[in-house]
Scaffold this motif. Structure first.
Motif, PDB file in Angstrom:
ATOM      1  N   LEU A   1       0.957  -1.213  -0.084  1.00 36.22           N
ATOM      2  CA  LEU A   1       0.044  -0.028   0.092  1.00 36.22           C
ATOM      3  C   LEU A   1       1.032   1.263   0.037  1.00 36.22           C
ATOM      4  O   LEU A   1       0.732   2.189  -0.836  1.00 36.22           O
ATOM      5  N   LEU A   2       1.749   1.255   1.039  1.00 31.01           N
ATOM      6  CA  LEU A   2       2.748   2.712   0.921  1.00 31.01           C
ATOM      7  C   LEU A   2       3.462   2.732  -0.142  1.00 31.01           C
ATOM      8  O   LEU A   2       3.613   3.990  -0.688  1.00 31.01           O
ATOM      9  N   SER A   3       4.033   1.740  -0.897  1.00 30.59           N
ATOM     10  CA  SER A   3       4.687   2.012  -2.028  1.00 30.59           C
ATOM     11  C   SER A   3       3.711   2.402  -3.132  1.00 30.59           C
ATOM     12  O   SER A   3       4.224   3.181  -3.940  1.00 30.59           O
ATOM     13  N   ILE A   4       2.758   1.713  -3.388  1.00 35.95           N
ATOM     14  CA  ILE A   4       1.600   2.445  -4.249  1.00 35.95           C
ATOM     15  C   ILE A   4       1.429   3.783  -3.936  1.00 35.95           C
ATOM     16  O   ILE A   4       1.243   4.771  -4.898  1.00 35.95           O
ATOM     17  N   LEU A   5       0.984   4.139  -2.919  1.00 38.88           N
ATOM     18  CA  LEU A   5       0.550   5.650  -2.640  1.00 38.88           C
ATOM     19  C   LEU A   5       1.746   6.418  -2.722  1.00 38.88           C
ATOM     20  O   LEU A   5       1.584   7.516  -3.176  1.00 38.88           O
ATOM     21  N   ASP A   6       3.153   5.997  -2.691  1.00 36.38           N
ATOM     22  CA  ASP A   6       4.109   6.899  -2.554  1.00 36.38           C
ATOM     23  C   ASP A   6       4.246   7.429  -4.189  1.00 36.38           C
ATOM     24  O   ASP A   6       4.717   8.442  -4.632  1.00 36.38           O
ATOM     25  N   LYS A   7       3.860   6.531  -4.972  1.00 39.48           N
ATOM     26  CA  LYS A   7       4.148   6.779  -6.523  1.00 39.48           C
ATOM     27  C   LYS A   7       2.884   7.492  -7.012  1.00 39.48           C
ATOM     28  O   LYS A   7       3.200   7.979  -8.167  1.00 39.48           O
ATOM     29  N   THR A   8       2.039   7.943  -6.345  1.00 34.83           N
ATOM     30  CA  THR A   8       0.913   8.938  -6.746  1.00 34.83           C
ATOM     31  C   THR A   8       1.533  10.285  -6.300  1.00 34.83           C
ATOM     32  O   THR A   8       0.757  11.381  -6.711  1.00 34.83           O
ATOM     33  N   LEU A   9       2.634  10.667  -5.656  1.00 36.74           N
ATOM     34  CA  LEU A   9       2.843  11.820  -5.218  1.00 36.74           C
ATOM     35  C   LEU A   9       3.608  12.541  -6.404  1.00 36.74           C
ATOM     36  O   LEU A   9       4.619  12.001  -7.056  1.00 36.74           O
ATOM     37  N   PRO A  10       3.305  13.723  -6.833  1.00 37.43           N
ATOM     38  CA  PRO A  10       3.888  14.238  -7.693  1.00 37.43           C
ATOM     39  C   PRO A  10       5.428  14.824  -7.575  1.00 37.43           C
ATOM     40  O   PRO A  10       5.848  15.131  -6.298  1.00 37.43           O
ATOM     41  N   ARG A  11       6.277  14.469  -8.619  1.00 37.51           N
ATOM     42  CA  ARG A  11       7.703  14.812  -8.349  1.00 37.51           C
ATOM     43  C   ARG A  11       8.216  15.309  -9.699  1.00 37.51           C
ATOM     44  O   ARG A  11       7.745  14.858 -10.599  1.00 37.51           O
ATOM     45  N   ASN A  12       9.273  16.039  -9.605  1.00 30.84           N
ATOM     46  CA  ASN A  12       9.842  16.415 -10.776  1.00 30.84           C
ATOM     47  C   ASN A  12      10.648  15.307 -11.254  1.00 30.84           C
ATOM     48  O   ASN A  12      11.503  14.680 -10.637  1.00 30.84           O
ATOM     49  N   GLY A  13      10.653  15.305 -12.651  1.00 31.67           N
ATOM     50  CA  GLY A  13      11.356  14.183 -13.241  1.00 31.67           C
ATOM     51  C   GLY A  13      10.611  12.767 -13.250  1.00 31.67           C
ATOM     52  O   GLY A  13      11.289  11.724 -13.651  1.00 31.67           O
ATOM     53  N   ALA A  14       9.574  12.593 -12.659  1.00 30.21           N
ATOM     54  CA  ALA A  14       8.947  11.386 -12.317  1.00 30.21           C
ATOM     55  C   ALA A  14       7.549  11.471 -13.191  1.00 30.21           C
ATOM     56  O   ALA A  14       6.607  12.132 -12.771  1.00 30.21           O
ATOM     57  N   ALA A  15       7.305  10.566 -14.190  1.00 30.73           N
ATOM     58  CA  ALA A  15       5.992  10.548 -14.980  1.00 30.73           C
ATOM     59  C   ALA A  15       5.041   9.857 -14.026  1.00 30.73           C
ATOM     60  O   ALA A  15       5.489   8.973 -13.337  1.00 30.73           O
ATOM     61  N   PRO A  16       3.840  10.279 -14.298  1.00 33.25           N
ATOM     62  CA  PRO A  16       3.399  11.223 -15.326  1.00 33.25           C
ATOM     63  C   PRO A  16       3.029  12.541 -14.872  1.00 33.25           C
ATOM     64  O   PRO A  16       2.862  13.603 -15.640  1.00 33.25           O
ATOM     65  N   PHE A  17       3.239  13.010 -13.412  1.00 30.05           N
ATOM     66  CA  PHE A  17       3.141  14.168 -12.949  1.00 30.05           C
ATOM     67  C   PHE A  17       4.202  15.234 -13.353  1.00 30.05           C
ATOM     68  O   PHE A  17       3.685  16.281 -12.915  1.00 30.05           O
ATOM     69  N   ASP A  18       5.052  14.944 -13.818  1.00 28.61           N
ATOM     70  CA  ASP A  18       6.264  15.911 -14.101  1.00 28.61           C
ATOM     71  C   ASP A  18       5.687  16.716 -15.489  1.00 28.61           C
ATOM     72  O   ASP A  18       6.175  17.770 -15.605  1.00 28.61           O
ATOM     73  N   ALA A  19       4.417  16.446 -16.027  1.00 26.81           N
ATOM     74  CA  ALA A  19       3.817  16.947 -17.193  1.00 26.81           C
ATOM     75  C   ALA A  19       3.505  18.454 -16.736  1.00 26.81           C
ATOM     76  O   ALA A  19       3.261  19.305 -17.486  1.00 26.81           O
ATOM     77  N   GLN A  20       3.158  18.505 -15.400  1.00 27.74           N
ATOM     78  CA  GLN A  20       2.729  19.809 -14.747  1.00 27.74           C
ATOM     79  C   GLN A  20       1.877  20.545 -15.364  1.00 27.74           C
ATOM     80  O   GLN A  20       1.732  21.767 -15.673  1.00 27.74           O
ATOM     81  N   LEU A  21       0.600  19.914 -15.665  1.00 29.53           N
ATOM     82  CA  LEU A  21      -0.563  20.594 -16.295  1.00 29.53           C
ATOM     83  C   LEU A  21      -1.182  21.550 -15.601  1.00 29.53           C
ATOM     84  O   LEU A  21      -1.608  22.571 -16.178  1.00 29.53           O
ATOM     85  N   ALA A  22      -1.104  21.431 -14.228  1.00 36.11           N
ATOM     86  CA  ALA A  22      -1.937  22.459 -13.277  1.00 36.11           C
ATOM     87  C   ALA A  22      -1.078  21.920 -12.119  1.00 36.11           C
ATOM     88  O   ALA A  22      -0.849  20.722 -11.462  1.00 36.11           O
ATOM     89  N   PRO A  23      -1.312  22.849 -10.862  1.00 37.43           N
ATOM     90  CA  PRO A  23      -1.192  22.355  -9.551  1.00 37.43           C
ATOM     91  C   PRO A  23      -1.790  21.237  -9.127  1.00 37.43           C
ATOM     92  O   PRO A  23      -3.063  20.925  -9.434  1.00 37.43           O
ATOM     93  N   THR A  24      -1.124  20.521  -8.384  1.00 36.97           N
ATOM     94  CA  THR A  24      -1.798  19.309  -7.683  1.00 36.97           C
ATOM     95  C   THR A  24      -3.128  19.717  -6.808  1.00 36.97           C
ATOM     96  O   THR A  24      -3.236  20.538  -6.151  1.00 36.97           O
ATOM     97  N   ALA A  25      -4.307  19.208  -7.632  1.00 35.55           N
ATOM     98  CA  ALA A  25      -5.742  19.367  -6.868  1.00 35.55           C
ATOM     99  C   ALA A  25      -6.454  18.030  -6.435  1.00 35.55           C
ATOM    100  O   ALA A  25      -7.574  18.471  -5.685  1.00 35.55           O
TER     101      ALA A  25
END
Length: 196
Positions: A1-25
């Motif tokens: 669970l913790l490993s899965i949740l960790d991957k949902t955190l936005p990070r620079n250089g980590a897809a897909p959240f590094d696309a930076q479409l908008a601030p995390t909401a």
């Protein structure tokens, strides 16, 4: 669970959240049913620190907000068996209650959309990216995940104590061991092409 949740955190250089479409909401409200070393209950996972106080103010005041992990922003709100609520909220789909855990994606809604109406689609894009990460991470852990497209947002809001449109449940997901459906046929990729 913790490993899965960790991957949902936005990070620079980590897809897909590094696309930076908008601030995390979007943040995650979790129903933990059957996860080793975790109490059954209702939990909350913050994907951005900026929303901690607004969310705490918007949710029920009786919630515990007990840290559930030293390294991740995961909090126990209430202990107990929430399988029935998870099933009911997910249009009575049992998969939401008999999984390891299920969750609802809670978005900062009214303020986001009122200021910038085009951000409405960004919220769903963000939810979709989180969903894709959950699919991949569940597979990486040897389990499975699936999106739950049918859910009742009003009962979810009542469970959390949300009374206005500041926050909105946008998408639901569940993760657990797969149960193969014998009514479905699985064929290899490109089975319809002739081999030379």
């Amino acid at each position: 669970l913790l490993s899965i949740l960790d991957k949902t955190l936005p990070r620079n250089g980590a897809a897909p959240f590094d696309a930076q479409l908008a601030p995390t909401a979007i943040h995650l409200a979790l129903f933990i049913h059957n996860v080793e070393d975790m109490q059954r209950g209702l939990y909350f996972f913050f994907r951005s620190e900026k929303d901690v106080e607004p969310i705490k103010a918007a949710l029920k005041s009786r919630f515990l907000w007990q840290p559930a992990d030293d390294g991740l922003p995961l909090y126990l709100l209430e202990t107990g068996d929430f399988r029935h609520e998870a099933i009911q909220i997910s249009c009575y789909q049992e998969i939401a209650g008999f999984s390891a855990f299920s969750l609802g994606m809670l978005a900062k809604f009214e303020d986001t959309v009122r200021r910038n109406p085009y951000r409405y689609r960004h919220l769903f894009w963000e939810a979709g990216m989180i969903g894709q990460v959950l699919y991949l991470e569940a597979e990486a852990q040897g389990i499975r995940g699936t999106g739950i497209g049918c859910y009742f947002d009003d009962p979810m809001h009542r469970l959390l104590g949300i009374t206005d449109n500041a926050w909105q449940s946008l998408y639901h997901f569940t993760v657990g061991r797969p149960v193969e459906d014998p009514r479905l046929e699985t064929l290899p990729a490109y089975h319809h092409l002739k081999r030379d």
